[in-house]
Scaffold this active site. Structure first.
Site, mmCIF file in Angstrom:
data_model
loop_
_atom_site.group_PDB
_atom_site.id
_atom_site.type_symbol
_atom_site.label_atom_id
_atom_site.label_comp_id
_atom_site.label_asym_id
_atom_site.label_seq_id
_atom_site.Cartn_x
_atom_site.Cartn_y
_atom_site.Cartn_z
ATOM 1 N N GLU A 246 1.112 -1.326 -0.087
ATOM 2 C CA GLU A 246 0.038 0.060 0.305
ATOM 3 C C GLU A 246 1.080 1.539 -0.011
ATOM 4 O O GLU A 246 1.961 2.116 0.573
ATOM 5 C CB GLU A 246 -0.906 0.258 1.568
ATOM 6 C CG GLU A 246 -1.774 1.452 1.269
ATOM 7 C CD GLU A 246 -2.316 1.069 2.649
ATOM 8 O OE1 GLU A 246 -3.952 1.940 3.157
ATOM 9 O OE2 GLU A 246 -1.873 1.085 3.889
ATOM 10 N N GLU B 265 -11.604 2.627 6.974
ATOM 11 C CA GLU B 265 -10.143 2.633 7.814
ATOM 12 C C GLU B 265 -9.813 4.564 7.887
ATOM 13 O O GLU B 265 -9.394 5.256 7.655
ATOM 14 C CB GLU B 265 -8.741 2.210 7.046
ATOM 15 C CG GLU B 265 -7.292 2.659 8.157
ATOM 16 C CD GLU B 265 -6.305 1.956 7.650
ATOM 17 O OE1 GLU B 265 -5.587 1.307 7.782
ATOM 18 O OE2 GLU B 265 -5.696 2.476 6.356
#
Length: 269
Positions: A141, A238
């Protein structure tokens, strides 16, 4: 409609971590994710998942000494013994929880350093081999430099090129909409271009990382685009609730209703 996974590191902080599984299930979630499980017994986590009927969507490998400022070990040449140990720790937790994918953080390193690049590739190869033998995907990521200065993997193009060059079938991109907007913008184009290599999506409003729909992006439009692209994975929530977690879930209720109404209208036609 995407399958949403509540991020238990950021959400439901009104209760202790082991109680957040029940809190998420009570709020209607059937999947969860979180950052680092290793402070808790793997079998306790597995039991909490089972008892509350929720799926483990994702977690991270141990990141090193977080309190001392480490943000992953994969690109750090002098921490490779620790990195490899972290792989086997993570795989033990993956086996216990039934998760299908793990995220590995690169660490803080100079992107211009060829040794860091070589180390990062070797780490990914080692992890992908070990995880692939167990049917697991490995996610990388890009993280924006505003939130995490000095993070080695901070560019989506860099991540996509690396995935293409390494050619490992279980190495995938974790497309975090919040980080994408801050690093590059152009979120919809990024999703369309990178969808073949995306293994997980996360969302939060930009710039404050609160509930979707409270920032500068049309998050509902982005979620509809995931449907249009036939993305069938999880979308991790998130984000940091601006207030109490459940009170802030109105955006999700409204989004789900709008999608149902759209579907019903389409069926009627």
């Amino acid at each position: 409609m995407p399958r949403f996974a509540a991020n238990l590191t950021m959400m439901f902080n009104e209760v202790g971590f082991m109680d957040r599984f029940a809190a998420a299930a009570g709020a209607g979630f059937d999947a969860v994710e979180y950052l680092f499980p290793c402070a808790f017994d793997a079998h306790r986590i597995a039991d909490a998942l089972r008892r509350n009927g929720v799926t483990q969507a994702l977690f991270n490998l141990p990141p090193g000494n977080w309190g001392a400022g480490e943000r992953g070990l994969a690109a750090l040449p002098d921490r490779q013994d620790d990195f490899r140990a972290s792989v086997w720790t993570a795989l033990a937790y993956a086996s216990a929880t039934g998760v299908g994918r793990v995220h590995v953080m690169s660490g803080l390193a100079d992107r211009a350093d060829p040794v860091a690049h070589k180390t990062y590739r070797a780490s990914l190869a080692y992890l992908c081999d070990a995880a692939g033998a167990r049917g697991l995907d490995v996610l990388i990521e890009p993280i924006n430099p505003r939130d995490m200065p000095g993070y080695f993997l901070n560019d989506f193009n860099q991540a996509a090129d690396l995935i293409a060059e390494m050619g490992l079938p279980n190495l995938k991109l974790q497309f975090d909409i919040y980080h994408r907007q801050i690093i590059h913008g152009d979120v919809l184009t990024g999703l369309r271009e990178l969808m073949p290599i995306i293994g997980h999506v996360q969302i939060a409003a930009v710039p404050l990382r609160n509930e979707p729909g409270t920032g500068e992006l049309d998050d509902a439009r982005i979620l509809r685009e995931l449907d249009a692209l036939k993305y069938d994975g999880f979308v991790g929530l998130e984000y940091r609730p601006a207030g109490e977690t459940v009170a802030g879930l109105g955006w999700l209720t409204a989004y789900a209703k709008a999608r149902r109404d759209e579907t019903d209208s389409g069926d009627a036609l």
